[in-house]
Design an enzyme around this catalytic site. Structure first.
Site, PDB file in Angstrom:
ATOM      1  N   GLU A   1       6.297  -7.910 -21.228  1.00 47.73           N
ATOM      2  CA  GLU A   1       5.278  -8.260 -21.811  1.00 47.73           C
ATOM      3  C   GLU A   1       4.668  -7.373 -22.797  1.00 47.73           C
ATOM      4  O   GLU A   1       4.068  -7.546 -23.908  1.00 47.73           O
ATOM      5  CB  GLU A   1       4.076  -8.826 -20.841  1.00 47.73           C
ATOM      6  CG  GLU A   1       4.434 -10.058 -20.053  1.00 47.73           C
ATOM      7  CD  GLU A   1       5.694  -9.817 -18.937  1.00 47.73           C
ATOM      8  OE1 GLU A   1       5.618  -8.646 -18.609  1.00 47.73           O
ATOM      9  OE2 GLU A   1       6.358 -10.627 -18.804  1.00 47.73           O
TER      10      GLU A   1
ATOM     11  N   ASP B   1       6.608 -15.169 -11.845  1.00 48.07           N
ATOM     12  CA  ASP B   1       6.296 -15.119 -10.320  1.00 48.07           C
ATOM     13  C   ASP B   1       5.403 -16.171  -9.818  1.00 48.07           C
ATOM     14  O   ASP B   1       4.079 -16.248  -9.355  1.00 48.07           O
ATOM     15  CB  ASP B   1       5.678 -13.617  -9.988  1.00 48.07           C
ATOM     16  CG  ASP B   1       6.620 -12.628 -10.468  1.00 48.07           C
ATOM     17  OD1 ASP B   1       7.984 -12.916 -10.795  1.00 48.07           O
ATOM     18  OD2 ASP B   1       6.113 -11.410 -10.623  1.00 48.07           O
TER      19      ASP B   1
ATOM     20  N   ASP C   1      13.193  -8.354 -17.871  1.00 43.87           N
ATOM     21  CA  ASP C   1      11.941  -8.392 -17.056  1.00 43.87           C
ATOM     22  C   ASP C   1      10.838  -7.762 -17.424  1.00 43.87           C
ATOM     23  O   ASP C   1      11.190  -6.675 -18.069  1.00 43.87           O
ATOM     24  CB  ASP C   1      12.132  -8.655 -15.624  1.00 43.87           C
ATOM     25  CG  ASP C   1      10.999  -8.835 -14.687  1.00 43.87           C
ATOM     26  OD1 ASP C   1      10.137  -9.691 -15.119  1.00 43.87           O
ATOM     27  OD2 ASP C   1      11.105  -8.305 -13.503  1.00 43.87           O
TER      28      ASP C   1
HETATM   29  C1  GLC Z   1       8.899  -9.210 -11.396  1.00 44.69           C
HETATM   30  C2  GLC Z   1       9.614 -10.185 -11.507  1.00 44.69           C
HETATM   31  C3  GLC Z   1      10.554 -10.696 -10.444  1.00 44.69           C
HETATM   32  C4  GLC Z   1      11.195  -9.561 -10.046  1.00 44.69           C
HETATM   33  C5  GLC Z   1      10.502  -8.333  -9.757  1.00 44.69           C
HETATM   34  C6  GLC Z   1      11.277  -6.982  -9.288  1.00 44.69           C
HETATM   35  O1  GLC Z   1       7.778  -9.323 -10.495  1.00 44.69           O
HETATM   36  O2  GLC Z   1       9.080 -11.340 -12.146  1.00 44.69           O
HETATM   37  O3  GLC Z   1      11.367 -11.699 -10.718  1.00 44.69           O
HETATM   38  O4  GLC Z   1      12.059  -9.807  -8.697  1.00 44.69           O
HETATM   39  O5  GLC Z   1       9.682  -8.092 -10.880  1.00 44.69           O
HETATM   40  O6  GLC Z   1      12.029  -6.771 -10.214  1.00 44.69           O
END
Ligand code: GLC
Length: 829
Positions: free
Chosen positions: A427, A502, A424
């Protein structure tokens, strides 16, 4: 006598008058300065301050490359993996025009300006640069303007919000950017999102071609926005390097595009089950409670996910030992219940001497630096740690040695038994910069040719998922890796599944998820899903159920939730909805054999599993913009209910014969229908001739072995279906250990023959009952080979080795023992 300056002024005014009506402010159009030169596969043109080549890289793909200066730079791509030189390239040069042709594509290049037109083998025009503009140059930027005929539809461009047809006519065209961005709570107007795939598929009158712009720099696509009949793309740096991809069908374009950029590898079978996630399940007792909650209620699921709070102070590769004192034990206890554990790993090790990933990363020179050579530091989750918060450093995934180092860091997690990794924030997201990401002057290795973040930003997430994927392959050589990533780039399908980040718990986001996932599928990403129920905010019980019902058809099916919200598990919305949600997930599990066969097809062809209708019906104008229905493979059409309080669902069935999957009611296509719906309804339709492969009820994918194989057959004059099976976890299938079985049906007035071929491949499917459900008709007699099958009373216990009966729902059900052998059924009407 006129003075020379006056003559120049007249010439200038004349030139202005003669210039095309839409002169190109700010851009300089390229023209060839002399006759083109022959190069392997095509031609090279020299223009003022730039070079342009047009070369065939395979019989159906032509590459156009333009660079500033006198020569091309390094020929390097993060996306392209394979190009086979075409056996036959015909090249002709002329004074004003030249030609490069393969057996499939003919490209004519006008010299002044340098502008191309592309025709297929029959001479049909596929694509054409704006002849007055062609390629333009402005500072560091390069741009290409193409004609966009009024009846052309444009699909793809990766993960994009908004309509399926990127022309976005309803909005007066679209201007879409490629720049990986962390955008919590995105909506239909948000652009760009996390994934950049500069590839589009254009469809006109049923004939398709593709364009792939192979640039990792920021780029943008203007699809009929500034001018309704023009499609322009622009790169902010580097070369303008693009591939023209032949069809003629949209499927052929996708097959060719994914031959070029690679395909999704076959995932482990468990990864097609239901995944439950939340930010975050802590402490471990809560994780156990969730696992028990599924099993107690008989709701099938395969994976539980641990979000950032499982870590010590949000440091990748650590565990919070207070909340998770014995991770190995937890993971193995979950495994005993049939759950896999997936953990998050973000690309931001904390700057903390004594923390091993920081120490070894620093020693190995693995972190990105500022122009002065110092390690770049930025704020991400570790800055929010309760104890000892601090900045992070960022691995340079564009450096092969760094990818190896990162992969190796997962050894502990793999030993712990973790089954999959979730990448995650890649980017990468940075909290304390105005851009929300790394500054553009941050330095990267760029696989041996140092560059800055402008060139690496868009591939950073893909290269992280690559490091993760390759690391898992090394650490667990016998098992197929499972990686999920938020950011990616063209070709990233080779390394990880993608989810759409998200999203929000509202109806518009549910509706918007369909075109977004279908666009990803058209762009080579077959393994995709959106957060079910919506990540931000709390869904109503109805919205949650509807999202789950739609999510059945996402190759990757995961429910997730933001932190701080009430419970969002399938049983959190009252008893009635628990029942509805269980039924939806059960349907997903019933369809696993079908889905797995489609995933295997996708791993070989690159074709998406979740498809827009237009992929199956490219010549049907009414299918072109349908974005609230989907095809699961070629034969199933789902029209999930996407509107609050709906009592009916309006839907479109493309031309042909269809059956309601549930009732086997026969329906003629090419029309809009209104079907009454209740909260239970999951409108699903089978094409005449469909074979739908299903299994009986299970609690997780590992329970499937030995279960009956159920095959629903919908009649057609002639059709076939393919069932693919293997061990679901290893690479043995690559050495022949699979079972691929063809089911062929042919029907005449007197009845149908259904031939099941012996399985090809060395994988021995377990002995099991084969239940063939003949849908849409009840025969008088059924034969197995030459012998008539006994007809049994539905209420009689099934003691015979083979026989048939009519179920209480009126389905003719044939029961046979199955050991992978060939067999033929004949029905008499
Ligand atoms: C980001 C991710 C989400 C995750 C959060 C905490 O917002 O897109 O899926 O739960 O980070 O890690």
């Amino acid at each position: 006598m006129r003075s020379r300056p006056a003559a120049a002024a007249v010439a200038f005014v004349l030139a202005l008058l003669l210039a095309p009506a839409d002169a190109w402010p700010g851009w300089r159009t390229l023209s060839a300065r002399r006759a083109p030169e022959r190069v392997p596969g095509g031609l090279l043109f020299r223009a003022e301050g730039a070079v342009v080549s047009v070369t065939a890289v395979s019989p159906g793909i032509v590459r156009v490359r333009c660079a500033r200066g006198e020569a091309f730079g390094r020929d390097h791509s993060y996306a392209v993996v394979a190009a086979d030189p075409p056996s036959a390239v015909a090249v002709e040069t002329g004074t004003t025009r030249s030609r490069v042709a393969t057996p499939t594509l003919g490209v004519e290049i006008g010299h002044a300006p340098l502008a191309i037109s592309v025709r297929d083998a029959s001479g049909r025009l596929l694509d054409e640069d704006d002849p007055a503009r062609g390629i333009g140059l402005a500072g560091e930027a390069l741009r290409l303007d193409k004609r966009l005929p009024e009846d052309t539809h444009v699909y793809g461009l990766g993960e994009k919000a908004g309509p399926l047809d990127k022309r976005g006519r309803r909005f007066g065209g679209s201007a879409l950017a490629m720049w990986a961005t962390d955008v919590p709570g995105h909506d239909a107007a948000t652009d760009p999102l996390y994934v950049s795939v500069p590839f589009y598929l254009a469809l006109r009158g049923g004939v398709a071609h593709g364009v792939f712009l192979d640039s990792s720099f920021r780029s943008s696509f203007d699809v009929g926005k500034s001018s309704p009949n023009r499609l322009a793309f622009e790169v902010e740096g580097g070369e303008l390097d693009y591939y023209l991809i032949a069809g003629p069908s949209p499927k052929q374009v996708i097959e060719r595009y994914t031959a070029l950029t690679g395909r999704m590898p076959l995932p482990p079978r468990w990864a097609l089950g239901f995944h439950q996630c939340r930010w975050s399940y802590v402490p471990e007792a809560r994780v156990r409670e969730i696992a028990a909650g599924f099993r107690r209620r008989g709701i099938p699921a395969d994976a539980l996910w641990l979000d950032i709070d499982y870590q010590d102070g949000f440091k990748p590769f650590t565990w919070d030992r207070e909340q998770f004192p014995d991770p190995e034990r937890l993971v193995s206890d979950l495994r005993a219940l049939g759950f896999r554990t997936v953990v998050i790993l973000d690309p931001h090790p904390k700057k903390e001497p004594g923390y091993a990933p920081y120490d070894s990363g620093l020693a190995g020179g693995h972190f990105v630096t500022r122009p002065d050579g110092s390690v770049y530091e930025g704020s991400v989750w570790p800055v929010n740690a309760k104890r000892d918060p601090g900045p992070s450093v960022f691995p340079d995934f564009s450096r092969p040695a760094t990818r190896d180092w990162w992969g190796g860091l997962m050894a502990g997690l793999v030993r712990t038994g973790v089954a999959g990794i979730w990448n995650d924030m890649n980017e990468p997201a940075v909290f304390d910069t105005p851009s929300g990401t790394l500054p553009l002057d941050v330095r990267h290795d760029n696989e041996g040719q140092p560059s800055d973040h402008r060139e690496i930003h868009n591939v950073y997430g893909m290269l992280m998922s690559r490091a993760t994927h390759e690391g898992l392959r090394r650490l667990r050589p016998g098992g197929r890796p499972f990686v999920l990533t938020r950011a990616s780039f063209a070709g990233g399908q080779r390394y990880a599944a993608v989810w759409t980040g998200d999203n929000t718990a509202d109806w518009a986001s549910l509706r918007g998820s369909l075109p977004m996932l279908m666009g990803l599928g058209v762009s080579g990403f077959a393994f995709v899903g959106a957060d079910i129920g919506g990540f931000m905010g709390m869904p109503s019980a109805e919205l949650y159920t509807r999202w789950l019902q739609a999510g059945i058809f996402s190759p990757f099916m995961r429910a997730h939730s933001h932190t701080g919200l009430p419970d969002k598990e399938p049983w959190a919305f009252g008893e009635r909805h628990t029942h509805l949600n269980r039924r939806a997930i059960e349907l997903r599990y019933a369809l696993l054999p079908h889905l797995y066969s489609l995933m295997e097809e996708a791993s070989r062809s690159g074709l998406p599993v979740l498809r827009p209708l237009v992929l199956e019906f490219p010549s049907d104008p009414a299918s072109a913009a349908v974005e609230d229905e989907l095809m699961l493979g070629s034969d199933l059409l789902a029209a999930p209910v996407l509107v609050e309080g709906a009592t009916e669902r309006e839907l479109y069935l493309p031309p042909g014969e269809w059956f309601d999957f549930w009732t086997a009611e026969q329906l003629a296509g090419g029309v809009k229908l209104r079907r009454p719906v209740t909260l239970e309804s999951i409108p699903l339709f089978a094409r005449a001739g469909a074979f739908v492969f299903r299994q009986g009820p299970v609690q997780h994918s590992g329970e499937a072995a030995g279960q009956p194989l159920i095959v629903d057959v919908f009649p057609a004059a002639r059709s076939e279906g393919v069932l693919y099976e293997d061990d679901g976890s290893s690479f043995d299938y690559q050495r022949g250990s699979f079972a691929r079985r063809r089911f062929v049906q042919s029907c005449v007035a007197a009845g149908c023959t259904i031939e099941v071929e012996a399985a090809a491949g060395a994988y021995a499917t377990p002995a099991r009952p084969l239940l063939v459900r003949l849908r849409g008709e009840t025969p008088r007699r059924i034969r197995l080979g030459a012998d008539e099958l006994p007809r049994r009373d539905a209420r009689q216990p099934d003691r015979e080795p083979a026989g048939w009966n009519v179920t209480p729902e009126g389905v003719a059900l044939v029961t046979l023992p199955d050991r992978g052998q060939a067999l033929a059924l004949r029905t008499e009407r």
